[in-house]
Design an enzyme around this catalytic site. Sequence first.
Site, PDB file in Angstrom:
ATOM      1  N   SER A 245       0.864  -1.187   0.000  1.00  0.00           N
ATOM      2  CA  SER A 245       0.000   0.000   0.000  1.00  0.00           C
ATOM      3  C   SER A 245       0.895   1.230   0.000  1.00  0.00           C
ATOM      4  CB  SER A 245      -0.852  -0.014   1.261  1.00  0.00           C
ATOM      5  OG  SER A 245      -1.397   1.259   1.483  1.00  0.00           O
ATOM      6  N   SER A 246       0.382   2.334  -0.554  1.00  0.00           N
ATOM      7  CA  SER A 246       1.194   3.556  -0.591  1.00  0.00           C
ATOM      8  C   SER A 246       1.424   4.128   0.810  1.00  0.00           C
ATOM      9  CB  SER A 246       0.550   4.606  -1.496  1.00  0.00           C
ATOM     10  OG  SER A 246      -0.743   4.916  -1.043  1.00  0.00           O
ATOM     11  N   CYS A 247       0.680   3.647   1.825  1.00  0.00           N
ATOM     12  CA  CYS A 247       0.894   4.189   3.176  1.00  0.00           C
ATOM     13  C   CYS A 247       2.170   3.651   3.822  1.00  0.00           C
ATOM     14  CB  CYS A 247      -0.310   3.938   4.064  1.00  0.00           C
ATOM     15  SG  CYS A 247      -0.549   2.219   4.433  1.00  0.00           S
TER      16      CYS A 247
ATOM     17  N   TYR B  93      -1.112  -0.656  10.199  1.00  0.00           N
ATOM     18  CA  TYR B  93      -1.325  -1.268   8.883  1.00  0.00           C
ATOM     19  C   TYR B  93      -0.044  -1.179   8.049  1.00  0.00           C
ATOM     20  CZ  TYR B  93      -3.449  -1.854   4.217  1.00  0.00           C
ATOM     21  OH  TYR B  93      -3.760  -2.276   2.949  1.00  0.00           O
TER      22      TYR B  93
ATOM     23  N   LYS C  54       2.309  -4.140   6.425  1.00  0.00           N
ATOM     24  CA  LYS C  54       2.590  -4.219   4.986  1.00  0.00           C
ATOM     25  C   LYS C  54       4.104  -4.183   4.732  1.00  0.00           C
ATOM     26  CE  LYS C  54      -1.386  -4.753   3.049  1.00  0.00           C
ATOM     27  NZ  LYS C  54      -1.639  -5.958   2.233  1.00  0.00           N
TER      28      LYS C  54
ATOM     29  N   HIS D 297     -13.138   3.871   2.800  1.00  0.00           N
ATOM     30  CA  HIS D 297     -12.218   4.844   2.215  1.00  0.00           C
ATOM     31  C   HIS D 297     -13.033   6.023   1.662  1.00  0.00           C
ATOM     32  CE1 HIS D 297      -9.514   1.260   2.018  1.00  0.00           C
ATOM     33  NE2 HIS D 297      -8.640   2.179   2.381  1.00  0.00           N
TER      34      HIS D 297
HETATM   35  O1  GFB Z   1      -9.634   7.182   1.879  1.00  0.00           O
HETATM   36  P1  GFB Z   1      -9.026   7.623   3.145  1.00  0.00           P
HETATM   37  O2  GFB Z   1      -9.695   7.176   4.388  1.00  0.00           O
HETATM   38  O3  GFB Z   1      -7.542   7.170   3.055  1.00  0.00           O
HETATM   39  O4  GFB Z   1      -9.028   9.240   3.217  1.00  0.00           O
HETATM   40  P2  GFB Z   1      -6.082   7.703   3.391  1.00  0.00           P
HETATM   41  C1  GFB Z   1      -8.456  10.036   2.244  1.00  0.00           C
HETATM   42  C2  GFB Z   1      -8.670  11.503   2.563  1.00  0.00           C
HETATM   43  O5  GFB Z   1     -10.064  11.801   2.395  1.00  0.00           O
HETATM   44  C3  GFB Z   1      -8.308  11.969   3.974  1.00  0.00           C
HETATM   45  C4  GFB Z   1     -10.546  12.562   3.481  1.00  0.00           C
HETATM   46  O6  GFB Z   1      -7.688  13.230   3.907  1.00  0.00           O
HETATM   47  C5  GFB Z   1      -9.677  12.085   4.649  1.00  0.00           C
HETATM   48  O7  GFB Z   1      -9.688  13.045   5.688  1.00  0.00           O
HETATM   49  N1  GFB Z   1     -11.982  12.301   3.640  1.00  0.00           N
HETATM   50  C6  GFB Z   1     -12.955  13.230   3.435  1.00  0.00           C
HETATM   51  C7  GFB Z   1     -12.587  11.156   4.001  1.00  0.00           C
HETATM   52  N2  GFB Z   1     -14.151  12.718   3.709  1.00  0.00           N
HETATM   53  C8  GFB Z   1     -13.958  11.425   4.047  1.00  0.00           C
HETATM   54  C9  GFB Z   1     -14.847  10.386   4.448  1.00  0.00           C
HETATM   55  O8  GFB Z   1     -16.043  10.542   4.543  1.00  0.00           O
HETATM   56  N3  GFB Z   1     -14.286   9.163   4.702  1.00  0.00           N
HETATM   57  C10 GFB Z   1     -12.936   8.946   4.602  1.00  0.00           C
HETATM   58  N4  GFB Z   1     -12.465   7.724   4.849  1.00  0.00           N
HETATM   59  N5  GFB Z   1     -12.076   9.940   4.278  1.00  0.00           N
HETATM   60  C11 GFB Z   1      -5.830   5.231   4.046  1.00  0.00           C
HETATM   61  C12 GFB Z   1      -5.000   4.479   5.053  1.00  0.00           C
HETATM   62  O9  GFB Z   1      -5.490   6.536   4.224  1.00  0.00           O
HETATM   63  O10 GFB Z   1      -5.494   4.889   2.722  1.00  0.00           O
HETATM   64  C13 GFB Z   1      -4.946   3.059   4.748  1.00  0.00           C
HETATM   65  O11 GFB Z   1      -5.494   4.771   6.343  1.00  0.00           O
HETATM   66  C14 GFB Z   1      -4.703   2.734   3.280  1.00  0.00           C
HETATM   67  O12 GFB Z   1      -3.942   2.501   5.524  1.00  0.00           O
HETATM   68  C15 GFB Z   1      -5.565   3.578   2.373  1.00  0.00           C
HETATM   69  O13 GFB Z   1      -3.360   2.902   2.964  1.00  0.00           O
HETATM   70  C16 GFB Z   1      -5.248   3.404   0.904  1.00  0.00           C
HETATM   71  O14 GFB Z   1      -5.396   7.874   2.092  1.00  0.00           O
HETATM   72  O15 GFB Z   1      -6.027   8.887   4.277  1.00  0.00           O
END
Ligand code: GFB
Length: 318
Positions: A113-115, A142, A146, A185
Amino acid sequence: MAIVPFELRGKSVYVAGHRGMVGSALLRRLAREDVRLVTVDRHEVDLCNQAAVFDWFAKMRPQVVFLAAAKVGGIAANATLRAEFIYDNLAIAANVIHAAHQSGAEKLMFLGSSCIYPKLAAQPLREDSMLTGPLEPTNEPYAIAKIAGIKMAEAYRSQYGSDFISVMPTNLYGPGDNYHPEYSHVVAALIRRFHEAKVAGAKTVAVWGTGTPRREFLHADDMADACVHLMKTYSGAELINIGTGEDITIADFAGMVADIIGYRGEITFDTARPDGTPQKLLDVSRLERLGWRATISLEDGLKRAYEAFLAGAPVPAQ
Ligand code: GFB
Protein backbone atom coordinates in the site's frame (compact mmCIF):
# COMPACT_ATOMS: atom_id res chain seq x y z
CA MET A 1 14.32 -2.51 -14.76
CA ALA A 2 14.57 -5.44 -17.15
CA ILE A 3 11.51 -7.28 -18.48
CA VAL A 4 11.63 -10.91 -17.26
CA PRO A 5 8.87 -12.90 -19.02
CA PHE A 6 6.89 -15.33 -16.86
CA GLU A 7 4.42 -17.76 -18.43
CA LEU A 8 1.00 -17.78 -16.73
CA ARG A 9 -0.61 -20.02 -19.34
CA GLY A 10 -1.75 -23.41 -18.05
CA LYS A 11 -0.80 -22.62 -14.43
CA SER A 12 -2.88 -22.95 -11.28
CA VAL A 13 -3.34 -19.43 -9.95
CA TYR A 14 -4.52 -18.74 -6.40
CA VAL A 15 -6.06 -15.35 -5.62
CA ALA A 16 -6.02 -14.79 -1.86
CA GLY A 17 -8.78 -12.35 -0.93
CA HIS A 18 -11.00 -13.11 -3.92
CA ARG A 19 -14.15 -11.72 -2.23
CA GLY A 20 -12.54 -8.30 -1.76
CA MET A 21 -12.55 -5.38 -4.19
CA VAL A 22 -9.08 -6.07 -5.61
CA GLY A 23 -9.32 -9.86 -5.45
CA SER A 24 -12.63 -9.88 -7.32
CA ALA A 25 -11.18 -7.52 -9.94
CA LEU A 26 -8.26 -9.96 -10.29
CA LEU A 27 -10.69 -12.84 -10.86
CA ARG A 28 -12.45 -10.84 -13.60
CA ARG A 29 -9.11 -10.02 -15.23
CA LEU A 30 -7.67 -13.54 -14.90
CA ALA A 31 -10.80 -15.00 -16.54
CA ARG A 32 -9.27 -13.64 -19.78
CA GLU A 33 -6.07 -15.69 -19.26
CA ASP A 34 -5.63 -19.36 -19.94
CA VAL A 35 -5.12 -20.33 -16.28
CA ARG A 36 -6.70 -22.60 -13.67
CA LEU A 37 -8.10 -20.28 -11.00
CA VAL A 38 -8.08 -21.47 -7.40
CA THR A 39 -9.90 -19.75 -4.54
CA VAL A 40 -11.03 -20.74 -1.07
CA ASP A 41 -13.61 -19.07 1.16
CA ARG A 42 -12.79 -17.65 4.55
CA HIS A 43 -15.08 -20.08 6.42
CA GLU A 44 -13.04 -22.96 4.96
CA VAL A 45 -9.56 -21.45 5.41
CA ASP A 46 -9.03 -18.46 7.68
CA LEU A 47 -5.80 -16.89 6.39
CA CYS A 48 -4.93 -15.82 9.96
CA ASN A 49 -4.87 -19.51 10.98
CA GLN A 50 -1.37 -20.81 10.28
CA ALA A 51 -2.19 -24.54 10.42
CA ALA A 52 -5.21 -24.16 8.11
CA VAL A 53 -3.19 -22.16 5.57
CA PHE A 54 -0.23 -24.59 5.62
CA ASP A 55 -2.55 -27.60 5.18
CA TRP A 56 -4.46 -25.99 2.33
CA PHE A 57 -1.29 -25.02 0.43
CA ALA A 58 0.21 -28.50 0.94
CA LYS A 59 -2.93 -30.00 -0.61
CA MET A 60 -3.54 -27.50 -3.44
CA ARG A 61 0.06 -26.47 -4.33
CA PRO A 62 -0.87 -23.39 -6.41
CA GLN A 63 1.87 -22.48 -8.87
CA VAL A 64 1.14 -18.75 -8.81
CA VAL A 65 -0.16 -16.66 -5.90
CA PHE A 66 -1.67 -13.16 -5.89
CA LEU A 67 -1.73 -12.10 -2.23
CA ALA A 68 -4.62 -9.61 -2.30
CA ALA A 69 -6.11 -10.61 1.06
CA ALA A 70 -5.88 -7.96 3.77
CA LYS A 71 -7.84 -6.22 6.46
CA VAL A 72 -8.37 -2.76 4.95
CA GLY A 73 -10.31 0.39 5.61
CA GLY A 74 -10.17 4.16 5.48
CA ILE A 75 -8.51 6.61 7.80
CA ALA A 76 -11.00 6.11 10.69
CA ALA A 77 -10.86 2.30 10.51
CA ASN A 78 -7.05 2.40 10.50
CA ALA A 79 -6.91 4.85 13.40
CA THR A 80 -9.43 2.90 15.54
CA LEU A 81 -9.00 -0.82 14.81
CA ARG A 82 -5.24 -0.63 15.27
CA ALA A 83 -4.75 -4.06 16.85
CA GLU A 84 -6.86 -5.83 14.21
CA PHE A 85 -5.04 -4.03 11.40
CA ILE A 86 -1.60 -5.05 12.61
CA TYR A 87 -2.47 -8.59 13.73
CA ASP A 88 -4.58 -9.68 10.76
CA ASN A 89 -2.24 -8.22 8.16
CA LEU A 90 0.92 -9.61 9.79
CA ALA A 91 -0.69 -13.05 10.14
CA ILE A 92 -2.01 -13.15 6.55
CA ALA A 93 1.36 -12.08 5.10
CA ALA A 94 3.40 -14.46 7.27
CA ASN A 95 1.14 -17.47 6.71
CA VAL A 96 0.58 -17.11 2.98
CA ILE A 97 4.15 -16.17 2.03
CA HIS A 98 5.65 -19.00 4.10
CA ALA A 99 3.08 -21.54 2.84
CA ALA A 100 3.77 -20.52 -0.78
CA HIS A 101 7.48 -21.11 -0.15
CA GLN A 102 6.93 -24.48 1.58
CA SER A 103 4.61 -25.77 -1.13
CA GLY A 104 6.95 -24.72 -3.93
CA ALA A 105 4.96 -21.90 -5.59
CA GLU A 106 6.78 -20.62 -8.69
CA LYS A 107 5.81 -17.00 -8.19
CA LEU A 108 4.01 -14.81 -5.65
CA MET A 109 2.90 -11.18 -5.77
CA PHE A 110 2.43 -9.35 -2.47
CA LEU A 111 0.14 -6.32 -2.54
CA GLY A 112 1.35 -3.54 -0.26
CA SER A 113 0.00 0.00 0.00
CA SER A 114 1.19 3.56 -0.59
CA CYS A 115 0.89 4.19 3.18
CA ILE A 116 4.20 2.32 3.66
CA TYR A 117 6.00 5.51 2.61
CA PRO A 118 6.99 8.13 5.21
CA LYS A 119 4.34 10.75 5.95
CA LEU A 120 6.53 13.58 4.67
CA ALA A 121 8.50 11.80 1.93
CA ALA A 122 9.27 13.80 -1.24
CA GLN A 123 6.53 13.67 -3.87
CA PRO A 124 5.99 11.87 -6.13
CA LEU A 125 6.75 8.92 -3.82
CA ARG A 126 9.66 6.86 -5.11
CA GLU A 127 9.88 3.20 -4.18
CA ASP A 128 13.26 3.75 -2.47
CA SER A 129 11.75 6.20 0.03
CA MET A 130 10.36 3.29 2.12
CA LEU A 131 11.86 3.30 5.65
CA THR A 132 13.47 6.72 5.27
CA GLY A 133 11.25 8.52 7.83
CA PRO A 134 8.33 8.31 10.28
CA LEU A 135 4.98 6.98 9.06
CA GLU A 136 1.58 8.70 9.15
CA PRO A 137 0.34 7.90 12.69
CA THR A 138 -3.29 7.12 11.72
CA ASN A 139 -2.26 4.07 9.70
CA GLU A 140 1.06 3.08 11.25
CA PRO A 141 -0.07 -0.44 12.39
CA TYR A 142 -1.32 -1.27 8.88
CA ALA A 143 1.78 0.20 7.25
CA ILE A 144 4.12 -1.75 9.57
CA ALA A 145 2.33 -5.00 8.71
CA LYS A 146 2.59 -4.22 4.99
CA ILE A 147 6.29 -3.34 5.33
CA ALA A 148 6.79 -6.69 7.10
CA GLY A 149 5.14 -8.47 4.15
CA ILE A 150 7.37 -6.65 1.67
CA LYS A 151 10.47 -7.52 3.71
CA MET A 152 9.36 -11.17 3.90
CA ALA A 153 9.02 -11.40 0.12
CA GLU A 154 12.45 -9.78 -0.20
CA ALA A 155 14.01 -12.12 2.37
CA TYR A 156 12.60 -15.28 0.75
CA ARG A 157 13.95 -14.06 -2.59
CA SER A 158 17.39 -13.46 -1.12
CA GLN A 159 17.67 -16.62 1.05
CA TYR A 160 15.74 -19.17 -1.03
CA GLY A 161 15.74 -17.61 -4.50
CA SER A 162 11.92 -17.46 -4.47
CA ASP A 163 10.37 -15.37 -7.25
CA PHE A 164 8.32 -13.26 -4.82
CA ILE A 165 7.58 -9.66 -5.84
CA SER A 166 5.85 -6.71 -4.14
CA VAL A 167 3.68 -4.00 -5.67
CA MET A 168 2.45 -0.79 -4.02
CA PRO A 169 -1.00 0.37 -5.12
CA THR A 170 -2.18 3.92 -4.59
CA ASN A 171 -5.68 4.56 -3.13
CA LEU A 172 -8.06 2.16 -4.91
CA TYR A 173 -11.80 2.26 -5.59
CA GLY A 174 -14.34 0.38 -7.68
CA PRO A 175 -17.05 -2.29 -7.61
CA GLY A 176 -17.19 -4.30 -4.41
CA ASP A 177 -15.86 -1.43 -2.30
CA ASN A 178 -16.91 -1.21 1.35
CA TYR A 179 -19.51 1.56 1.91
CA HIS A 180 -19.46 1.53 5.72
CA PRO A 181 -20.29 5.11 6.79
CA GLU A 182 -17.42 5.34 9.29
CA TYR A 183 -14.83 2.80 8.17
CA SER A 184 -14.80 3.08 4.37
CA HIS A 185 -12.22 4.84 2.21
CA VAL A 186 -13.02 8.34 0.95
CA VAL A 187 -14.33 7.32 -2.50
CA ALA A 188 -16.95 4.91 -1.20
CA ALA A 189 -17.77 7.26 1.70
CA LEU A 190 -18.48 10.21 -0.58
CA ILE A 191 -20.41 8.19 -3.18
CA ARG A 192 -22.71 6.99 -0.44
CA ARG A 193 -22.97 10.33 1.39
CA PHE A 194 -23.71 12.42 -1.71
CA HIS A 195 -26.15 9.81 -3.01
CA GLU A 196 -28.06 9.71 0.28
CA ALA A 197 -28.06 13.53 0.44
CA LYS A 198 -29.45 13.76 -3.09
CA VAL A 199 -32.18 11.19 -2.34
CA ALA A 200 -33.08 12.93 0.94
CA GLY A 201 -32.95 16.44 -0.61
CA ALA A 202 -30.34 17.49 2.00
CA LYS A 203 -28.85 20.99 1.66
CA THR A 204 -25.35 20.29 3.05
CA VAL A 205 -22.88 17.43 3.01
CA ALA A 206 -19.86 17.35 5.31
CA VAL A 207 -16.54 16.10 3.95
CA TRP A 208 -13.93 15.07 6.55
CA GLY A 209 -10.83 17.16 7.19
CA THR A 210 -9.77 20.42 5.56
CA GLY A 211 -10.17 19.30 1.95
CA THR A 212 -6.52 20.20 1.24
CA PRO A 213 -4.89 16.71 1.30
CA ARG A 214 -4.07 15.38 -2.13
CA ARG A 215 -4.78 11.78 -3.14
CA GLU A 216 -4.26 9.68 -6.25
CA PHE A 217 -7.06 7.24 -7.13
CA LEU A 218 -6.85 4.10 -9.26
CA HIS A 219 -9.80 1.97 -10.39
CA ALA A 220 -9.68 -1.66 -9.15
CA ASP A 221 -9.92 -2.97 -12.75
CA ASP A 222 -6.81 -0.97 -13.72
CA MET A 223 -5.11 -2.30 -10.59
CA ALA A 224 -5.92 -5.90 -11.55
CA ASP A 225 -4.66 -5.34 -15.09
CA ALA A 226 -1.39 -3.88 -13.77
CA CYS A 227 -0.94 -6.84 -11.38
CA VAL A 228 -1.37 -9.38 -14.19
CA HIS A 229 0.99 -7.38 -16.41
CA LEU A 230 3.67 -7.26 -13.70
CA MET A 231 3.23 -10.94 -12.84
CA LYS A 232 4.02 -11.72 -16.49
CA THR A 233 6.86 -9.25 -16.95
CA TYR A 234 8.60 -8.35 -13.69
CA SER A 235 10.95 -10.20 -11.39
CA GLY A 236 13.10 -8.46 -8.79
CA ALA A 237 13.50 -7.36 -5.18
CA GLU A 238 12.57 -3.72 -5.91
CA LEU A 239 9.01 -2.60 -5.19
CA ILE A 240 6.85 -1.39 -8.05
CA ASN A 241 4.36 1.44 -7.47
CA ILE A 242 0.98 1.13 -9.19
CA GLY A 243 -0.92 4.36 -9.77
CA THR A 244 -2.03 6.87 -12.36
CA GLY A 245 0.68 9.47 -11.70
CA GLU A 246 -1.98 12.16 -11.06
CA ASP A 247 -3.50 13.42 -7.84
CA ILE A 248 -6.32 15.78 -6.79
CA THR A 249 -7.26 17.66 -3.61
CA ILE A 250 -10.02 16.10 -1.50
CA ALA A 251 -12.05 19.33 -1.98
CA ASP A 252 -11.88 19.08 -5.80
CA PHE A 253 -12.51 15.36 -5.60
CA ALA A 254 -15.64 15.93 -3.48
CA GLY A 255 -16.89 18.43 -6.10
CA MET A 256 -16.33 15.85 -8.82
CA VAL A 257 -18.25 13.13 -6.94
CA ALA A 258 -21.10 15.58 -6.21
CA ASP A 259 -21.33 16.49 -9.93
CA ILE A 260 -21.37 12.85 -11.06
CA ILE A 261 -24.06 11.96 -8.53
CA GLY A 262 -26.10 15.09 -9.23
CA TYR A 263 -25.98 16.53 -5.68
CA ARG A 264 -26.48 20.32 -5.92
CA GLY A 265 -26.31 21.41 -2.25
CA GLU A 266 -23.48 22.91 -0.23
CA ILE A 267 -20.24 21.06 0.66
CA THR A 268 -18.75 21.78 4.10
CA PHE A 269 -15.54 20.54 5.75
CA ASP A 270 -15.51 18.85 9.16
CA THR A 271 -12.08 19.80 10.50
CA ALA A 272 -12.64 17.74 13.65
CA ARG A 273 -11.90 14.75 11.39
CA PRO A 274 -8.28 13.90 10.46
CA ASP A 275 -6.62 14.80 7.16
CA GLY A 276 -4.03 12.04 7.30
CA THR A 277 -1.00 12.30 5.02
CA PRO A 278 -0.89 15.70 3.23
CA GLN A 279 -0.13 14.14 -0.15
CA LYS A 280 0.22 10.61 -1.56
CA LEU A 281 1.22 10.69 -5.21
CA LEU A 282 3.17 7.73 -6.53
CA ASP A 283 6.14 7.96 -8.85
CA VAL A 284 5.04 5.54 -11.57
CA SER A 285 8.16 5.72 -13.74
CA ARG A 286 9.23 2.12 -12.95
CA LEU A 287 5.76 0.88 -13.86
CA GLU A 288 5.80 2.82 -17.11
CA ARG A 289 9.25 1.48 -17.97
CA LEU A 290 7.76 -1.98 -17.53
CA GLY A 291 5.16 -1.08 -20.14
CA TRP A 292 1.97 -0.34 -18.18
CA ARG A 293 -0.21 2.78 -17.86
CA ALA A 294 -3.66 3.33 -16.31
CA THR A 295 -6.48 3.57 -18.85
CA ILE A 296 -9.58 4.39 -16.75
CA SER A 297 -9.90 8.16 -16.14
CA LEU A 298 -11.05 9.26 -12.69
CA GLU A 299 -14.29 10.62 -14.10
CA ASP A 300 -15.16 7.41 -15.99
CA GLY A 301 -14.05 5.27 -13.09
CA LEU A 302 -16.27 7.22 -10.67
CA LYS A 303 -19.25 6.87 -13.01
CA ARG A 304 -18.66 3.12 -13.12
CA ALA A 305 -18.23 2.96 -9.35
CA TYR A 306 -21.50 4.89 -8.82
CA GLU A 307 -23.32 2.48 -11.16
CA ALA A 308 -21.91 -0.46 -9.19
CA PHE A 309 -23.04 1.22 -5.95
CA LEU A 310 -26.57 1.68 -7.33
CA ALA A 311 -26.67 -1.92 -8.59
CA GLY A 312 -25.68 -3.29 -5.18
CA ALA A 313 -27.81 -2.95 -2.09
CA PRO A 314 -26.10 -0.27 0.01
CA VAL A 315 -26.11 -0.92 3.74
CA PRO A 316 -28.60 1.40 5.50
CA ALA A 317 -27.14 4.25 7.58
CA GLN A 318 -26.08 3.17 11.09
O1 GFB B 1 -9.63 7.18 1.88
P1 GFB B 1 -9.03 7.62 3.15
O2 GFB B 1 -9.70 7.18 4.39
O3 GFB B 1 -7.54 7.17 3.05
O4 GFB B 1 -9.03 9.24 3.22
P2 GFB B 1 -6.08 7.70 3.39
C1 GFB B 1 -8.46 10.04 2.24
C2 GFB B 1 -8.67 11.50 2.56
O5 GFB B 1 -10.06 11.80 2.39
C3 GFB B 1 -8.31 11.97 3.97
C4 GFB B 1 -10.55 12.56 3.48
O6 GFB B 1 -7.69 13.23 3.91
C5 GFB B 1 -9.68 12.08 4.65
O7 GFB B 1 -9.69 13.04 5.69
N1 GFB B 1 -11.98 12.30 3.64
C6 GFB B 1 -12.95 13.23 3.44
C7 GFB B 1 -12.59 11.16 4.00
N2 GFB B 1 -14.15 12.72 3.71
C8 GFB B 1 -13.96 11.42 4.05
C9 GFB B 1 -14.85 10.39 4.45
O8 GFB B 1 -16.04 10.54 4.54
N3 GFB B 1 -14.29 9.16 4.70
C10 GFB B 1 -12.94 8.95 4.60
N4 GFB B 1 -12.47 7.72 4.85
N5 GFB B 1 -12.08 9.94 4.28
C11 GFB B 1 -5.83 5.23 4.05
C12 GFB B 1 -5.00 4.48 5.05
O9 GFB B 1 -5.49 6.54 4.22
O10 GFB B 1 -5.49 4.89 2.72
C13 GFB B 1 -4.95 3.06 4.75
O11 GFB B 1 -5.49 4.77 6.34
C14 GFB B 1 -4.70 2.73 3.28
O12 GFB B 1 -3.94 2.50 5.52
C15 GFB B 1 -5.57 3.58 2.37
O13 GFB B 1 -3.36 2.90 2.96
C16 GFB B 1 -5.25 3.40 0.90
O14 GFB B 1 -5.40 7.87 2.09
O15 GFB B 1 -6.03 8.89 4.28
